[in-house]
Write an enzyme that holds these catalytic residues in place. Structure first.
Site, mmCIF file in Angstrom:
data_model
loop_
_atom_site.group_PDB
_atom_site.id
_atom_site.type_symbol
_atom_site.label_atom_id
_atom_site.label_comp_id
_atom_site.label_asym_id
_atom_site.label_seq_id
_atom_site.Cartn_x
_atom_site.Cartn_y
_atom_site.Cartn_z
ATOM 1 N N CYS A 129 9.366 0.765 -3.890
ATOM 2 C CA CYS A 129 10.745 0.394 -3.528
ATOM 3 C C CYS A 129 10.813 -1.074 -3.151
ATOM 4 O O CYS A 129 11.791 -1.748 -3.419
ATOM 5 C CB CYS A 129 11.212 1.265 -2.369
ATOM 6 N N GLU A 136 15.672 5.901 3.465
ATOM 7 C CA GLU A 136 14.958 4.772 2.843
ATOM 8 C C GLU A 136 15.134 4.932 1.346
ATOM 9 O O GLU A 136 14.467 5.763 0.723
ATOM 10 C CB GLU A 136 13.463 4.821 3.197
HETATM 11 P P1 NAP Z 1 14.108 11.203 -5.889
HETATM 12 O O1 NAP Z 1 14.333 11.814 -7.186
HETATM 13 O O2 NAP Z 1 15.266 10.936 -5.020
HETATM 14 O O3 NAP Z 1 13.059 12.131 -5.122
HETATM 15 C C1 NAP Z 1 12.708 11.910 -3.785
HETATM 16 C C2 NAP Z 1 12.672 13.225 -3.040
HETATM 17 O O4 NAP Z 1 14.006 13.722 -2.925
HETATM 18 C C3 NAP Z 1 11.889 14.312 -3.764
HETATM 19 O O5 NAP Z 1 11.249 15.118 -2.821
HETATM 20 C C4 NAP Z 1 12.974 15.078 -4.501
HETATM 21 O O6 NAP Z 1 12.615 16.395 -4.803
HETATM 22 C C5 NAP Z 1 14.083 15.043 -3.479
HETATM 23 N N1 NAP Z 1 15.415 15.203 -4.024
HETATM 24 C C6 NAP Z 1 15.896 14.784 -5.215
HETATM 25 N N2 NAP Z 1 17.197 15.080 -5.323
HETATM 26 C C7 NAP Z 1 17.561 15.703 -4.173
HETATM 27 C C8 NAP Z 1 18.762 16.257 -3.673
HETATM 28 N N3 NAP Z 1 19.890 16.193 -4.368
HETATM 29 N N4 NAP Z 1 18.769 16.814 -2.453
HETATM 30 C C9 NAP Z 1 17.642 16.867 -1.730
HETATM 31 N N5 NAP Z 1 16.462 16.365 -2.134
HETATM 32 C C10 NAP Z 1 16.417 15.779 -3.338
HETATM 33 O O7 NAP Z 1 13.358 9.825 -5.996
HETATM 34 P P2 NAP Z 1 12.180 9.446 -6.985
HETATM 35 O O8 NAP Z 1 12.758 9.068 -8.290
HETATM 36 O O9 NAP Z 1 11.154 10.498 -6.955
HETATM 37 O O10 NAP Z 1 11.599 8.153 -6.224
HETATM 38 C C11 NAP Z 1 11.952 6.904 -6.563
HETATM 39 C C12 NAP Z 1 13.017 6.310 -5.678
HETATM 40 O O11 NAP Z 1 12.614 6.301 -4.308
HETATM 41 C C13 NAP Z 1 13.269 4.871 -6.031
HETATM 42 O O12 NAP Z 1 14.636 4.585 -6.015
HETATM 43 C C14 NAP Z 1 12.559 4.118 -4.927
HETATM 44 O O13 NAP Z 1 13.028 2.809 -4.728
HETATM 45 C C15 NAP Z 1 12.799 5.005 -3.761
HETATM 46 N N6 NAP Z 1 11.837 4.737 -2.701
HETATM 47 C C16 NAP Z 1 12.269 4.136 -1.546
HETATM 48 C C17 NAP Z 1 11.383 3.822 -0.541
HETATM 49 C C18 NAP Z 1 11.853 3.156 0.723
HETATM 50 O O14 NAP Z 1 11.107 3.166 1.686
HETATM 51 N N7 NAP Z 1 13.049 2.588 0.782
HETATM 52 C C19 NAP Z 1 10.031 4.119 -0.690
HETATM 53 C C20 NAP Z 1 9.608 4.724 -1.866
HETATM 54 C C21 NAP Z 1 10.534 5.029 -2.861
HETATM 55 P P3 NAP Z 1 12.180 16.830 -6.300
HETATM 56 O O15 NAP Z 1 10.953 16.078 -6.611
HETATM 57 O O16 NAP Z 1 11.962 18.289 -6.165
HETATM 58 O O17 NAP Z 1 13.338 16.461 -7.194
#
Ligand code: NAP
Length: 458
Positions: A266, A232
Site C-alpha cells: 500500500c 487502512e
Molecule cells: P481486499 O480485497 O479488500 O481484501 C482485504 C480483506 O478484506 C480480505 O480479508 C478480504 O477477504 C476482505 N474483504 C473483501 N471484501 C470485503 C467485504 N465486502 N466485506 C468484508 N471483508 C471484505 O484487498 P486486497 O485486494 O486483498 O488487498 C489489496 C489492497 O489492500 C490494496 O488496495 C492495498 O493498497 C491495500 N492495503 C492497504 C494497507 C494499508 O495499511 N493502508 C496495507 C496493505 C494493503 P477475501 O480475501 O475473502 O475477499
C-alpha cells in the site's frame, strides 16, 4: 472466493480449506469473548511474558513461516524472512512498551475541575475483529494483534481467503505461548460473512486493511452498529524528485520503493514525479534499473521479483497498462507478462500519461511505475495531491525551504524525506482521504482499541 492456497508461482491449487460453519464461528467468538474477560484482569508483565514467548516461536519457525508466506502469495523468500523477523520485533516492542503507552495520566492541576485528583486510563475494549489482506500475511496481522493483546483485548482474524495456511498458523500462536485459550482466533470465512460477525454484540470493534470497496462496506456496517473502526486502505503514493535532489540515489531508492513485495504494498511509491530539470536523467537511470531486475521463482534467493499474488490481480494491473498504452502513453520498459507459468508481470515504467489515463487516479498494485514531468515545485505538488488517496509520500530535496514546503503541503499520512516509506513500529502509520482513517503502530495505534476512561475524585 474459495479459501485456498493457489501457488502464484505455478498457478496450482495446493490446499483447499472448508470454511467455518456459522456454529463454529459463533463458538470461536464465544471463546474470544471469554478470553477477553480473563485478559483484562491479567497484568502487563504477564501478557509481556506470553508475548515474548510468542515472538520466540516466530524466530524458531522463521524458515517454515517464511516459506509458507512465499508459497501462498509469492514474495521473494528473503523478504518473507524479513517479514517474520519484523513481526517478532513488533511483538517484543509492545511487550516492552505497552504498560508505558497505556499508563494512567493525571491532570496537572485537578483544582481546575474541582477535584482532589483527576486522571485518565486506557482500558481494553474487548473482542476486536481484524479483516486483513494477503500482501503481508504475517506482519499485517501482528501489527494489530501485538498491541491489541498487550492492551488486554482478544483478537478475531478474518484473513484474506488466499492465505489460509498463514491464517491457521496464527490461530494457535498466542495460545501456545501461554495466552488464555481463545485470546486470538482465526475465522475461516468469506468477506460476505464479516457483516454477521461485526454485528455480534460480543464483538466490540473492527480494523480493516485492504481495498476501498472492502473498507467502505465494513465501515458502513460498523457505523450501523456504532462500533469503532480503523481503516487502512489503498494508496498511490507520490515519490517526488526535486531539482536539488541526488538523482542517482533517488533513482536507486525509487526502484526499491516500487518493487518491494512484488510491487504489492500500500505504501509503495507508485507515481514518480520529477522536476523537469532532472527528469531526463532520472527517467534514464530509473528505467535502466527497473529493466535489469531479476524476475523469477521467489523461493530462489537470486530472484528480486516474484509473481503477483493472484491471477485477477495481474489482470487488473495489465488492464491499467493497456489503458495507458491505448491512450498514447509511452512504455519505457516492460508492459507485458514474461513467458513464465504463474502470475508474473514484468517491471514496467510508463511515461507521458494523457490526462484520462486510469493510472493517474487508480492504484497500480504490482511492479508498474508511472512517471510525471513537473514543470516546477507548484506543479509537483499539484500532481502529488491530485488523487483521492493520501497514505504516504516521499520527497527528495537538499533545499531546507523546499523540504518544509512539501512536508506542509503534501496531502498524506506521512512524508519521508530523501528515502522511501517504510513502516516502523515506533512511528504512527495510516492515511487520510480515501486511504482510510485511524492509525496503527506506535502508542497511538495501541490506543485506538482502548477505552480512554476519565476518572474524577472529590
Ligand atoms: P481486499 O480485497 O479488500 O481484501 C482485504 C480483506 O478484506 C480480505 O480479508 C478480504 O477477504 C476482505 N474483504 C473483501 N471484501 C470485503 C467485504 N465486502 N466485506 C468484508 N471483508 C471484505 O484487498 P486486497 O485486494 O486483498 O488487498 C489489496 C489492497 O489492500 C490494496 O488496495 C492495498 O493498497 C491495500 N492495503 C492497504 C494497507 C494499508 O495499511 N493502508 C496495507 C496493505 C494493503 P477475501 O480475501 O475473502 O475477499
Amino acid at each position: 472466493m474459495a479459501i485456498a492456497t493457489v501457488n502464484p508461482t505455478s498457478g496450482k491449487t495446493e490446499v483447499i480449506m472448508d470454511p467455518h460453519t456459522p456454529a463454529e464461528v459463533s463458538a470461536r467468538i464465544a471463546e474470544a469473548s471469554a478470553a477477553a474477560a480473563i485478559l483484562r484482569r491479567t497484568t502487563f508483565a504477564q501478557r509481556a511474558e506470553w508475548m515474548r514467548r510468542a515472538a520466540g516461536f516466530l524466530d524458531e519457525h522463521a524458515e517454515g513461516l517464511g516459506e509458507l508466506i512465499t508459497v501462498e502469495m509469492g514474495k521473494p523468500i528473503t523478504q518473507s524472512l524479513a517479514e517474520v523477523a519484523k513481526s517478532a520485533r513488533a511483538m517484543r516492542f509492545y511487550a516492552e512498551n505497552a504498560e508505558r503507552f497505556l499508563a494512567d495520566a493525571p491532570l496537572d492541576d485537578p483544582t481546575t475541575v474541582n477535584a482532589a485528583r483527576a486522571w485518565t486510563r486506557y482500558e481494553p475494549l474487548g473482542v476486536i475483529l481484524a479483516v486483513m489482506p494477503w500482501n503481508y500475511p504475517l506482519w499485517q496481522v501482528i501489527r494489530f494483534a501485538a498491541p491489541a493483546l498487550m492492551a488486554g483485548n482478544a483478537g478475531l482474524l478474518k484473513h484474506a481467503s488466499n492465505v489460509p495456511q498463514c491464517a491457521m498458523a496464527l490461530d494457535s500462536l498466542f495460545e501456545n505461548a501461554g495466552f488464555p485459550a481463545g485470546s486470538f482466533r482465526t475465522l475461516l470465512i468469506g468477506g460476505g460473512d464479516v457483516a454477521d460477525v461485526l454485528a455480534d454484540p460480543r464483538v466490540a470493534a473492527v480494523t480493516l486493511t485492504g481495498s476501498e470497496p472492502a473498507g467502505r462496506s465494513v465501515a458502513s456496517i460498523a457505523g450501523r452498529h456504532i462500533k469503532k473502526a480503523v481503516l487502512e486502505l489503498g494508496g498511490s503514493d507520490p515519490f517526488i524528485v526535486l531539482r536539488s535532489a541526488d538523482v542517482a540515489a533517488a533513482a536507486q531508492t525509487a526502484v526499491r520503493a516500487r518493487v518491494s513485495n512484488n510491487g504489492q504494498s500500500c505504501i509503495a511509491g507508485k507515481r514518480f514525479i520529477v522536476h523537469t530539470d532532472v527528469y531526463d536523467d532520472f527517467a534514464r537511470e530509473f528505467t535502466r534499473l527497473m529493466s535489469e531486475l531479476v524476475v523469477g521463482d521467489p523461493l530462489d534467493r537470486a530472484s528480486e521479483i516474484g509473481p503477483l499474488a493472484t491471477e485477477a490481480g495481474r489482470a487488473e494491473l495489465a488492464e491499467l497498462v493497456e489503458d495507458a498504452r491505448q491512450k498514447g502513453a509511452t512504455i519505457l520498459t516492460g508492459g507485458s507478462a514474461p513467458d513464465l507459468p504463474g502470475w508474473f508481470y514484468s517491471p514496467t515504467v510508463v511515461a507521458d500519461l494523457p490526462d484520462d489515463a486510469r493510472l493517474i487516479q487508480e492504484e497500480a498494485f504490482g511492479p508498474v511505475a508511472s512517471l510525471y514531468r513537473a514543470a516546477d515545485d507548484d506543479d509537483a505538488l499539484r500532481i502529488a495531491n491530485q488523487t483521492g488517496f493520501g497514505l504516504s509520500s516521499a520527497v527528495w530535496t537538499t533545499d531546507p525551504d523546499e523540504e518544509e514546503r512539501f512536508v506542509a503541503e503534501l496531502d498524506a499520512g506521512a512524508v519521508f524525506i530523501n528515502g522511501m516509506t517504510v513502516s516502523h513500529q515506533e512511528l504512527p502509520f495510516g492515511g487520510i482521504k480515501r486511504s482510510g482513517y485511524g492509525r496503527e503502530l506506535a502508542a497511538v495505534g495501541q490506543r485506538e482499541f482502548c477505552n480512554l476512561k476519565t476518572v474524577w475524585k472529590a
